[in-house]
Design a protein around this motif. Structure first.
Motif, PDB file in Angstrom:
ATOM      1  N   PRO A 220      71.541 -61.197  25.913  1.00 56.22           N
ATOM      2  CA  PRO A 220      72.187 -59.879  25.857  1.00 56.22           C
ATOM      3  C   PRO A 220      72.639 -59.419  27.242  1.00 56.22           C
ATOM      4  O   PRO A 220      71.929 -59.606  28.228  1.00 56.22           O
ATOM      5  CB  PRO A 220      71.086 -58.967  25.312  1.00 56.22           C
ATOM      6  CG  PRO A 220      70.124 -59.877  24.624  1.00 56.22           C
ATOM      7  CD  PRO A 220      70.173 -61.170  25.391  1.00 56.22           C
TER       8      PRO A 220
ATOM      9  N   THR B 102      77.778 -53.455  25.283  1.00 60.54           N
ATOM     10  CA  THR B 102      76.807 -54.534  25.094  1.00 60.54           C
ATOM     11  C   THR B 102      77.527 -55.753  24.554  1.00 60.54           C
ATOM     12  O   THR B 102      78.434 -55.612  23.738  1.00 60.54           O
ATOM     13  CB  THR B 102      75.725 -54.111  24.067  1.00 60.54           C
ATOM     14  OG1 THR B 102      75.135 -52.876  24.495  1.00 60.54           O
ATOM     15  CG2 THR B 102      74.654 -55.160  23.907  1.00 60.54           C
TER      16      THR B 102
ATOM     17  N   THR C 296      76.991 -60.503  24.290  1.00 64.72           N
ATOM     18  CA  THR C 296      76.144 -61.658  24.550  1.00 64.72           C
ATOM     19  C   THR C 296      76.856 -62.573  25.530  1.00 64.72           C
ATOM     20  O   THR C 296      78.054 -62.837  25.358  1.00 64.72           O
ATOM     21  CB  THR C 296      75.852 -62.415  23.234  1.00 64.72           C
ATOM     22  OG1 THR C 296      75.217 -61.504  22.335  1.00 64.72           O
ATOM     23  CG2 THR C 296      74.942 -63.603  23.454  1.00 64.72           C
TER      24      THR C 296
END
Length: 151
Positions: free
Chosen positions: A125, A146, A148
Motif C-alpha cells: 500500500p 491511496t 498499491t
C-alpha cells in the motif's frame, strides 16, 4: 640531461582524482533519533538526511527535514534553522513508514506532499499525504490518495 616536472603536486592529485574509482560527494548530514545533527554517530545510530526545506510561518523560520536509516525506514523532523530545538513530528502515519518522496505543496507554502510506502517490497500500500505545518506545534495531516505499488 635535465628533467622537467610536468605536473605540480596539486595538479597531479586533481588529475588522479578525476580517474579515481570512489565518487566525490557533498558531505552527508547525519541526525540521531531525536532529529539532532551529529556527524559522529556510528552507522547503527544515524539517519542520513535526504530531504530538507526551509519555510516561514507566523514570522518564524523553520526547517522541515527527513532522514533515512540504513534499512530504509525514515524519521520526519522539524527545527529552527541550524537544527535548533529539533524534534520528530508526532505523526504516526508518516513516522512509521518508508517515505518515497517529499515535495513542497505548490498551492501552500507551509505544506508538503509526502508519499509513504507501508513496506519495503513490491505491491505494498502507498499513500500520499498533505502535511500542513502552518502551526508547527500542531501539524495537520490529510490523506490525499491511496494505491498499491507496482501498479
Amino acid at each position: 640531461m635535465s628533467k622537467t616536472t610536468l605536473f605540480s603536486g596539486l595538479t597531479l592529485s586533481l588529475i588522479l582524482g578525476l580517474f579515481s574509482s570512489s565518487p566525490i560527494t557533498a558531505q552527508e548530514i547525519y541526525i540521531d533519533n531525536n532529529c539532532k545533527q551529529n556527524q559522529q554517530l556510528n552507522e547503527f545510530d544515524k539517519f542520513t538526511i535526504f530531504y530538507k526545506s526551509e519555510f516561514k510561518t507566523k514570522g518564524q523560520t523553520y526547517w522541515f527535514y527527513s532522514g533515512r536509516y540504513q534499512d530504509g525506514t525514515t524519521i520526519v523532523c522539524i527545527s529552527q534553522p541550524g537544527f535548533k530545538q529539533a524534534k520528530p513530528l508526532n505523526i504516526q502515519q508518516i513516522q512509521s513508514g518508508y517515505i518515497d518522496k517529499i515535495d513542497k505543496d505548490p498551492r501552500n507554502k507551509t505544506a508538503f506532499l509526502v508519499t509513504v510506502r507501508e513496506g519495503n517490497g513490491s505491491y505494498v500500500p502507498m499513500f500520499q499525504y498533505r502535511l500542513n505545518l502552518s502551526t508547527p506545534s500542531k501539524p495537520a495531516l490529510t490523506k490525499l490518495r491511496t494505491w498499491t505499488s507496482g501498479q
